[in-house]
Design a protein around this motif. Structure first.
Motif, PDB file in Angstrom:
ATOM      1  N   ASN A   1     -20.081  64.457  25.246  1.00 25.10           N
ATOM      2  CA  ASN A   1     -18.871  64.339  24.728  1.00 25.10           C
ATOM      3  C   ASN A   1     -18.953  62.897  23.961  1.00 25.10           C
ATOM      4  OD1 ASN A   1     -15.972  62.609  24.855  1.00 25.10           O
ATOM      5  ND2 ASN A   1     -15.510  64.953  24.628  1.00 25.10           N
ATOM      6  N   TYR A   2     -18.610  63.118  22.633  1.00 21.63           N
ATOM      7  CA  TYR A   2     -19.063  62.001  21.818  1.00 21.63           C
ATOM      8  C   TYR A   2     -17.798  60.766  21.781  1.00 21.63           C
ATOM      9  CZ  TYR A   2     -22.224  64.951  19.253  1.00 21.63           C
ATOM     10  OH  TYR A   2     -23.299  65.475  19.044  1.00 21.63           O
ATOM     11  N   LYS A   3     -16.674  61.050  22.406  1.00 18.70           N
ATOM     12  CA  LYS A   3     -15.561  60.231  22.747  1.00 18.70           C
ATOM     13  C   LYS A   3     -15.863  59.332  23.966  1.00 18.70           C
ATOM     14  CE  LYS A   3     -10.711  59.406  22.837  1.00 18.70           C
ATOM     15  NZ  LYS A   3      -9.272  60.248  22.750  1.00 18.70           N
ATOM     16  N   THR A   4     -16.003  60.068  25.203  1.00 20.57           N
ATOM     17  CA  THR A   4     -16.008  59.582  26.670  1.00 20.57           C
ATOM     18  C   THR A   4     -17.615  58.897  26.852  1.00 20.57           C
ATOM     19  OG1 THR A   4     -16.456  61.518  27.726  1.00 20.57           O
ATOM     20  CG2 THR A   4     -14.305  60.800  27.367  1.00 20.57           C
ATOM     21  N   LYS A   5     -18.685  59.516  25.946  1.00 15.07           N
ATOM     22  CA  LYS A   5     -19.916  59.224  26.032  1.00 15.07           C
ATOM     23  C   LYS A   5     -20.594  59.627  27.316  1.00 15.07           C
ATOM     24  CE  LYS A   5     -19.892  55.523  22.854  1.00 15.07           C
ATOM     25  NZ  LYS A   5     -19.964  54.126  22.365  1.00 15.07           N
ATOM     26  N   LYS A   6     -19.913  60.657  27.688  1.00 16.54           N
ATOM     27  CA  LYS A   6     -20.602  61.445  28.910  1.00 16.54           C
ATOM     28  C   LYS A   6     -21.479  62.665  28.887  1.00 16.54           C
ATOM     29  CE  LYS A   6     -18.559  58.941  32.564  1.00 16.54           C
ATOM     30  NZ  LYS A   6     -19.381  58.389  33.627  1.00 16.54           N
ATOM     31  N   ILE A   7     -22.578  62.977  29.657  1.00 16.80           N
ATOM     32  CA  ILE A   7     -23.266  64.143  29.471  1.00 16.80           C
ATOM     33  C   ILE A   7     -23.093  65.108  30.799  1.00 16.80           C
ATOM     34  CG2 ILE A   7     -25.600  64.818  29.862  1.00 16.80           C
ATOM     35  CD1 ILE A   7     -26.434  62.477  28.932  1.00 16.80           C
TER      36      ILE A   7
ATOM     37  N   ASN B   1     -23.902  59.263  32.849  1.00 18.15           N
ATOM     38  CA  ASN B   1     -23.710  58.515  31.608  1.00 18.15           C
ATOM     39  C   ASN B   1     -24.999  58.670  30.564  1.00 18.15           C
ATOM     40  OD1 ASN B   1     -21.479  57.057  32.745  1.00 18.15           O
ATOM     41  ND2 ASN B   1     -22.778  55.946  33.761  1.00 18.15           N
ATOM     42  N   LEU B   2     -24.916  58.105  29.528  1.00 17.72           N
ATOM     43  CA  LEU B   2     -25.871  58.481  28.598  1.00 17.72           C
ATOM     44  C   LEU B   2     -27.274  58.071  28.975  1.00 17.72           C
ATOM     45  CD1 LEU B   2     -24.115  57.496  25.111  1.00 17.72           C
ATOM     46  CD2 LEU B   2     -24.415  59.764  26.321  1.00 17.72           C
ATOM     47  N   ASP B   3     -27.512  57.074  29.693  1.00 20.44           N
ATOM     48  CA  ASP B   3     -28.782  56.478  30.204  1.00 20.44           C
ATOM     49  C   ASP B   3     -29.210  57.225  31.461  1.00 20.44           C
ATOM     50  OD1 ASP B   3     -27.284  55.504  32.116  1.00 20.44           O
ATOM     51  OD2 ASP B   3     -27.652  53.166  31.643  1.00 20.44           O
ATOM     52  N   GLY B   4     -28.423  58.197  32.043  1.00 18.59           N
ATOM     53  CA  GLY B   4     -28.777  58.890  33.073  1.00 18.59           C
ATOM     54  C   GLY B   4     -28.245  58.377  34.306  1.00 18.59           C
ATOM     55  N   SER B   5     -27.617  57.206  34.477  1.00 25.54           N
ATOM     56  CA  SER B   5     -26.840  56.450  35.617  1.00 25.54           C
ATOM     57  C   SER B   5     -25.502  57.544  35.873  1.00 25.54           C
ATOM     58  CB  SER B   5     -26.910  55.256  35.180  1.00 25.54           C
ATOM     59  OG  SER B   5     -25.716  55.029  34.283  1.00 25.54           O
ATOM     60  N   GLY B   6     -25.097  57.143  37.046  1.00 25.62           N
ATOM     61  CA  GLY B   6     -23.755  57.537  37.301  1.00 25.62           C
ATOM     62  C   GLY B   6     -23.737  59.058  37.439  1.00 25.62           C
ATOM     63  N   LYS B   7     -24.658  59.585  38.047  1.00 23.59           N
ATOM     64  CA  LYS B   7     -24.572  60.968  38.468  1.00 23.59           C
ATOM     65  C   LYS B   7     -23.611  61.658  39.183  1.00 23.59           C
ATOM     66  CE  LYS B   7     -29.557  61.931  37.193  1.00 23.59           C
ATOM     67  NZ  LYS B   7     -29.894  60.664  36.594  1.00 23.59           N
ATOM     68  N   LYS B   8     -22.812  62.592  39.053  1.00 20.08           N
ATOM     69  CA  LYS B   8     -21.700  62.990  39.855  1.00 20.08           C
ATOM     70  C   LYS B   8     -21.660  64.583  39.615  1.00 20.08           C
ATOM     71  CE  LYS B   8     -16.687  62.773  40.254  1.00 20.08           C
ATOM     72  NZ  LYS B   8     -15.210  62.538  39.721  1.00 20.08           N
ATOM     73  N   GLN B   9     -21.654  65.209  40.930  1.00 19.61           N
ATOM     74  CA  GLN B   9     -21.647  66.754  40.971  1.00 19.61           C
ATOM     75  C   GLN B   9     -20.047  67.068  40.592  1.00 19.61           C
ATOM     76  OE1 GLN B   9     -23.403  68.255  44.695  1.00 19.61           O
ATOM     77  NE2 GLN B   9     -22.293  70.467  43.980  1.00 19.61           N
ATOM     78  N   LEU B  10     -19.921  67.908  39.881  1.00 14.73           N
ATOM     79  CA  LEU B  10     -18.648  68.395  39.744  1.00 14.73           C
ATOM     80  C   LEU B  10     -18.300  69.582  39.979  1.00 14.73           C
ATOM     81  CD1 LEU B  10     -18.564  67.629  35.763  1.00 14.73           C
ATOM     82  CD2 LEU B  10     -18.269  66.121  37.615  1.00 14.73           C
ATOM     83  N   THR B  11     -19.004  70.674  40.517  1.00 16.38           N
ATOM     84  CA  THR B  11     -18.773  72.024  41.019  1.00 16.38           C
ATOM     85  C   THR B  11     -19.399  72.020  42.296  1.00 16.38           C
ATOM     86  OG1 THR B  11     -20.562  73.276  39.712  1.00 16.38           O
ATOM     87  CG2 THR B  11     -18.314  72.926  38.666  1.00 16.38           C
ATOM     88  N   ASN B  12     -19.185  72.922  43.178  1.00 18.21           N
ATOM     89  CA  ASN B  12     -19.739  73.312  44.587  1.00 18.21           C
ATOM     90  C   ASN B  12     -19.612  74.469  44.966  1.00 18.21           C
ATOM     91  OD1 ASN B  12     -17.114  73.220  45.297  1.00 18.21           O
ATOM     92  ND2 ASN B  12     -17.445  71.057  46.358  1.00 18.21           N
ATOM     93  N   GLU B  13     -18.803  75.544  44.306  1.00 11.28           N
ATOM     94  CA  GLU B  13     -18.950  76.895  44.595  1.00 11.28           C
ATOM     95  C   GLU B  13     -20.215  77.272  44.652  1.00 11.28           C
ATOM     96  OE1 GLU B  13     -15.050  75.584  43.042  1.00 11.28           O
ATOM     97  OE2 GLU B  13     -16.945  75.579  42.100  1.00 11.28           O
ATOM     98  N   TYR B  14     -20.598  78.541  45.482  1.00  7.98           N
ATOM     99  CA  TYR B  14     -21.743  78.936  45.568  1.00  7.98           C
ATOM    100  C   TYR B  14     -21.945  80.076  44.514  1.00  7.98           C
ATOM    101  CZ  TYR B  14     -25.786  81.486  47.473  1.00  7.98           C
ATOM    102  OH  TYR B  14     -27.094  81.964  47.802  1.00  7.98           O
ATOM    103  N   GLY B  15     -23.054  79.781  43.704  1.00  3.82           N
ATOM    104  CA  GLY B  15     -23.203  80.560  42.589  1.00  3.82           C
ATOM    105  C   GLY B  15     -23.326  79.622  41.416  1.00  3.82           C
TER     106      GLY B  15
END
Length: 313
Positions: free
Chosen positions: A129-135, A151-165
């Motif tokens: 996203n070019y506005k929030t600078k998130k991957i 983040n753009l440098d690979g930091s701040g990894k966060k899991q967004l989904t956890n449904e099986y599949g």
């Protein structure tokens, strides 16, 4: 769509995405005797097509970073310079989720590639996203194919989904507040076992995919298609109110895909293309006036896929 223009001619070209200024496109291609996909950049009119990945292994899912000077893509090159084997189609129509795929950031000419993920498993399908600078990307870090952000440098990894599949192919809305992605969440013992068996072999089946929308942090998930077919490659319209995507909903077991448009709540579905083959990977230009997409329309040989642009009215 009007003023349709073909930018590539020959080979297998796919996943073309705009630079932030709308002047260039990054895409993956198997061409000129290559055995698997590498990343290329070209001008928006199709001129100056040139290699930007390191040339080793297999690559996928290139995207520009917000500064218009760097790119991100997935590559198997850390596992060696040769192409990993194609997916075993004796198991049906399956996609390979190579465990050696990791994400790399490089200068837009391909120089100085830097690896930013090192999961013992698949990391790929990154968009930005070019506005929030998130991957946002798909990873097996949790043991399942889930969406993650960083983040753009690979930091701040966060899991967004956890449904099986499987959750993948995600993109942000332009304001960075929402995401849309494709998903296959098996619900019966038989389908769960089939999914698990494929994952053990680093494979997944794409033929039953539905589209999901959610907030950018993964909350408030909602399924917006229910075709029991393959729907994928979604992208938001510039105003964030609709989603353009590819589907074989007119023939769920077939390989012919067209583009469809639907409201973000799943209403008002309508078909946009009728080219009669495989058409997918749409994305709107930064100014919203053009669309890039990939199709086998006008292909001169089997499995020839080319990048096209069109004016969007």
């Amino acid at each position: 769509m009007t003023n349709v223009k073909q930018l590539t001619h020959g080979g297998e070209n796919a996943e073309a995405y705009w630079s932030p200024d709308g002047k260039r496109l990054i895409f993956q291609s198997t061409r000129e005797g290559g055995k698997c996909d590498q990343e290329y950049v070209m001008n928006a009119d199709g001129t100056n097509q040139h290699l930007v990945s390191a040339g080793g292994g297999r690559t996928t899912c290139g995207y520009f970073l917000p500064d218009n000077k760097h790119i991100i893509y997935a590559s198997t090159s850390a596992a060696g310079p040769t192409c990993p084997p194609d997916a075993d189609r004796s198991k049906g129509y399956v996609w390979a989720v190579y465990p050696s795929y990791d994400l790399y950031i490089a200068n837009d000419d391909g120089s100085s590639p830097k690896r930013i993920t090192s999961t013992n498993g698949y990391d790929a399908e990154a968009t930005v996203n070019y506005k929030t600078k998130k991957i946002i990307y798909t990873s097996l870090e949790s043991g399942d194919l889930d969406l993650w952000s960083m983040n753009l440098d690979g930091s701040g990894k966060k899991q967004l989904t956890n449904e099986y599949g499987y959750d993948g192919g995600a993109v942000f809305s332009r304001d960075g507040k929402m995401i849309v992605y494709r998903a296959n969440h098996p619900s019966t013992p038989e389908t769960k076992q089939k999914y698990a068996d494929l994952i053990k072999d680093n494979l997944t089946s794409p033929m039953k995919m539905e589209l999901m929308v959610a907030n950018a942090d993964g909350s408030n998930k909602k399924q917006i298609t229910d075709f029991n077919c393959a729907s994928f490659a979604p992208t938001f319209t510039p105003d964030g109110k609709q989603i353009l995507f590819s589907s074989n909903k007119h023939n769920c077991d077939g390989r012919k895909f067209e583009l469809y448009l639907v409201n973000v709540d799943g209403t008002n579905l309508r078909q946009i293309t009728n080219l009669g083959g495989f058409t997918s990977f749409p994305e709107f230009s930064p100014d919203g006036k053009k669309l890039v997409f990939v199709t086998d329309w006008k292909g001169s040989s089997p499995y020839e896929f080319n990048v096209f642009t069109a004016d969007w009215k």
